[in-house]
Design an enzyme around this catalytic site. Structure first.
Site, PDB file in Angstrom:
ATOM      1  CB  CYS A  58      30.910  28.073  14.249  1.00 20.41           C
ATOM      2  SG  CYS A  58      31.964  26.591  13.943  1.00 20.41           S
ATOM      3  CE  LYS A  89      27.334  26.083   6.020  1.00 18.60           C
ATOM      4  NZ  LYS A  89      27.666  25.095   7.181  1.00 18.60           N
ATOM      5  CG  ASP A 130      26.599  33.997   6.252  1.00 18.12           C
ATOM      6  OD1 ASP A 130      26.305  33.186   5.706  1.00 18.12           O
ATOM      7  OD2 ASP A 130      26.984  33.670   7.495  1.00 18.12           O
ATOM      8  CD  GLN A 180      23.167  26.772   8.022  1.00 18.83           C
ATOM      9  OE1 GLN A 180      22.308  26.137   7.467  1.00 18.83           O
ATOM     10  NE2 GLN A 180      24.370  26.551   8.496  1.00 18.83           N
ATOM     11  CG  HIS A 188      28.873  30.622  11.479  1.00 16.16           C
ATOM     12  ND1 HIS A 188      30.580  30.445  11.111  1.00 16.16           N
ATOM     13  CD2 HIS A 188      28.747  29.238  11.311  1.00 16.16           C
ATOM     14  CE1 HIS A 188      31.042  29.381  11.118  1.00 16.16           C
ATOM     15  NE2 HIS A 188      30.171  28.415  11.184  1.00 16.16           N
TER      16      HIS A 188
HETATM   17  N1  PMP Z   1      27.612  31.431   8.044  1.00 16.77           N
HETATM   18  C1  PMP Z   1      26.633  30.524   8.330  1.00 16.77           C
HETATM   19  C2  PMP Z   1      25.418  30.888   8.966  1.00 16.77           C
HETATM   20  C3  PMP Z   1      26.773  29.114   8.561  1.00 16.77           C
HETATM   21  O1  PMP Z   1      25.949  28.193   8.995  1.00 16.77           O
HETATM   22  C4  PMP Z   1      28.114  28.665   8.325  1.00 16.77           C
HETATM   23  C5  PMP Z   1      28.487  26.962   8.500  1.00 16.77           C
HETATM   24  N2  PMP Z   1      27.757  26.573   9.707  1.00 16.77           N
HETATM   25  C6  PMP Z   1      29.091  29.267   7.620  1.00 16.77           C
HETATM   26  C7  PMP Z   1      28.739  30.787   7.582  1.00 16.77           C
HETATM   27  C8  PMP Z   1      30.497  28.833   7.448  1.00 16.77           C
HETATM   28  O2  PMP Z   1      30.569  28.267   6.307  1.00 16.77           O
HETATM   29  P1  PMP Z   1      31.827  27.430   5.628  1.00 16.77           P
HETATM   30  O3  PMP Z   1      32.484  26.637   7.053  1.00 16.77           O
HETATM   31  O4  PMP Z   1      31.373  26.696   4.617  1.00 16.77           O
HETATM   32  O5  PMP Z   1      32.764  28.384   5.346  1.00 16.77           O
END
Ligand code: PMP
Length: 410
Positions: A367, A221, A195, A198, A117
Site C-alpha cells: 500500500c 497492529k 500516522d 507502525q 501509506h
Molecule cells: N499507515 C501505516 C504506516 C500503515 O502501515 C498502515 C497499515 N499497513 C496504515 C496506515 C493503515 O492501517 P489500517 O489498514 O489498519 O487502517
C-alpha cells in the site's frame, strides 16, 4: 516454542508458523482473545442507552478502555481519544473534518511525504479534488528522513494548513525526527497529524511531549482486535469542529429539522461503535505496557541486526540485494522491519513459495506504490516485519526457505 509465543494461541494451533508479517497485523495474546469471549459471554449489551446493569457495565468498560489508551499515549483528556475503525478511517475522518469545517480551502497547502501509506495520501487527494487545495511533497533524503532545512524553506514560502506524515513508514522503516517536524510546522501555524500506525508498535508515543495536534493508529497492529482505531486530537481543536458522521449516540437532543450535538468524544462516534473490540483493546494495551517498549526494542533490534547478517550471507550466493532504506551499517536508524528488492524474481512467486513453507511475509507494494516508484523504479519488494514474539529461529527459517526458493526460480 519460545515463552513469549506460548502466550499467543495461534502458535500452539499452527506449530510450524513463521509469522514475519507484523507490520500488516500482529497476532493476539491469549488475554486479548479471552477479553473478547469474556465480554460476549458475561456482559454484552449496547452502551450509553440502557438503564440496566449490563448496559451500565458495558459503558463502563468502554470508558476504561478509552482511559487506558489516554494514559498509554499520555493524552491530557480521555475525550481526546476518538474511536474509529482503524488508521485509514482516522485519517479519512480527519481530512473530512478539515474540509467540512472550512479549514482547508482552494489554494491551501497540504504537506505530506511521498513515502506515506496510501491511507495518508488518498484521503488528501480527495480533499484536493473537492477544494482545489494543493498537495506539497515534504522533502526526503533517500533513506526517508525529512530534510528539515529544506522543509522549513518550503513551508515558510507557501504556508500550510496541515502537515501529515508517518512516524515510521511501513516499507522503509526509518526512524523519523517527528518532534522537529512538528516544531517547524507549528512555527508556520500548520496543524500537524502523525500516522503512528507502525511507530506505536515499537516506540512509546507521548502526544503531550510531541505537541502534535492529531495522531492515528490501529489496535490490530498493536496486538489488539481488528476494527478499532484511534484518532487522537487536541481537545481545543476537536471541540471547535462539527462532526462528519451523524446519527444515534452523538447528540443531546434532536428535532425533525436540527440537533444539539453531544460533548466529546460522543460527538464524533455516531451509531453503535465496535464495543467488544474496543473493550478487548484495553487488554492489548495492558499486554504491551507490561511487556515494555524497552523489551520490544531489545528483541526487535537484535532481529534486525541478525537479518542483515543473513542478507549478507545470501548476497554471497545470489549477488547484491537492494535494501530499501538504511542498510547493515546503520541498523540503529530503523525499527521493526526490513524491505528489499530481488531483481529478476517475481515477488508474487516468491511470496507463494514462502507461503507453502508456512512463512508469512509481505511481497508487493505494501500500500505504498509512490514510495516504490520513487525509490526502486516501481519494483515490488519483500518485507519482513518483526513482532515481540519473533526469534532468531524464525529468521533462520525464513532465509533458508528464501534461498531454496530463489534457486527454484532462477
Ligand atoms: N499507515 C501505516 C504506516 C500503515 O502501515 C498502515 C497499515 N499497513 C496504515 C496506515 C493503515 O492501517 P489500517 O489498514 O489498519 O487502517
Amino acid at each position: 516454542m519460545n515463552t513469549i509465543k506460548s502466550q499467543f494461541p495461534i502458535f500452539e494451533n499452527n506449530p510450524d508458523l513463521i509469522y514475519l508479517d507484523n507490520s500488516a497485523s500482529a497476532q493476539k495474546p491469549k488475554q486479548v482473545i479471552d477479553a473478547l469471549t469474556d465480554y460476549y459471554s458475561k456482559y454484552y449489551s449496547n452502551i450509553n442507552r440502557g438503564t440496566y446493569d449490563l448496559s451500565i457495565k458495558s459503558s463502563q468498560l468502554v470508558d476504561d478502555s478509552r482511559k487506558s489508551i489516554q494514559e498509554f499515549i499520555n493524552a491530557k483528556y480521555a475525550e481526546e481519544i476518538i474511536f474509529t475503525r482503524g488508521t485509514t478511517d482516522s485519517i479519512n475522518k480527519l481530512s473530512l473534518l478539515l474540509f467540512f469545517n472550512g479549514i482547508i480551502k482552494e489554494n491551501d497547502y497540504i504537506y505530506i511525504t511521498e513515502f506515506e501509506h496510501h491511507s495518508n495520501i488518498l484521503p488528501w487527494q480527495n480533499i484536493v479534488k473537492m477544494t482545489g487545495a494543493k498537495i506539497q511533497k515534504i522533502p526526503l533524503n533517500e533513506f526517508g528522513e525529512i530534510q528539515l532545512d529544506k522543509f522549513e524553506e518550503m513551508i515558510k514560502k507557501t504556508g500550510a494548513k496541515i502537515v501529515s506524515f508517518t512516524g515510521l513508514s511501513n516499507v522503509i522503516g526509518t526512524i523519523q525526527d517527528i518532534k522537529s517536524v512538528i516544531e517547524i510546522s507549528k512555527k508556520y501555524n500548520a496543524l500537524t497529524a502523525v500516522d503512528v500506525a507502525q511507530l506505536i508498535c515499537h516506540s512509546k508515543i507521548d502526544v503531550q511531549a510531541l505537541d502534535c495536534d492529531f495522531i492515528s493508529f490501529s489496535m490490530h497492529k498493536l496486538y489488539g482486535p481488528t476494527g478499532v482505531g484511534v484518532l487522537y486530537g487536541k481537545k481545543e481543536l476537536l471541540e471547535r469542529y462539527s462532526p462528519v458522521d451523524f446519527g444515534g449516540d452523538m447528540i443531546k437532543s434532536a428535532t425533525f429539522s436540527s440537533c444539539e450535538l453531544a460533548e466529546l468524544p460522543e460527538k464524533f462516534e455516531a451509531g453503535t461503535i465496535n464495543i467488544a473490540d474496543i473493550i478487548a483493546s484495553k487488554s492489548a494495551i495492558d499486554f504491551v505496557s507490561n511487556f515494555g517498549y524497552e523489551n520490544i526494542q531489545k528483541i526487535e533490534n537484535e532481529l534486525i541486526k541478525y537479518s542483515f547478517e543473513k542478507i549478507s550471507d545470501l548476497e554471497k550466493s545470489i549477488g547484491k540485494i537492494q535494501i530499501i532504506g538504511y542498510g547493515k551499517e546503520h541498523p540503529e536508524k530503523r525499527s521493526g522491519l526490513i524491505s528489499f528488492v530481488l531483481t529478476g524474481i517475481s515477488s508474487f512467486d516468491i511470496g507463494n513459495l514462502l507461503g507453502n513453507d508456512k512463512i508469512c511475509v509481505r511481497t508487493g507494494f505494501h500500500c505504498a506504490e509512490p514510495l516504490h516508484q520513487s525509490i526502486c523504479e516501481g519494483k515490488p519488494s519483500i518485507r519482513i516485519s518483526f513482532g515481540l514474539y519473533n526469534d532468531k529461529e524464525d529468521i533462520d527459517k525464513f532465509f533458508a526457505s528464501l534461498q531454496k526458493n530463489i534457486q527454484r526460480l532462477i
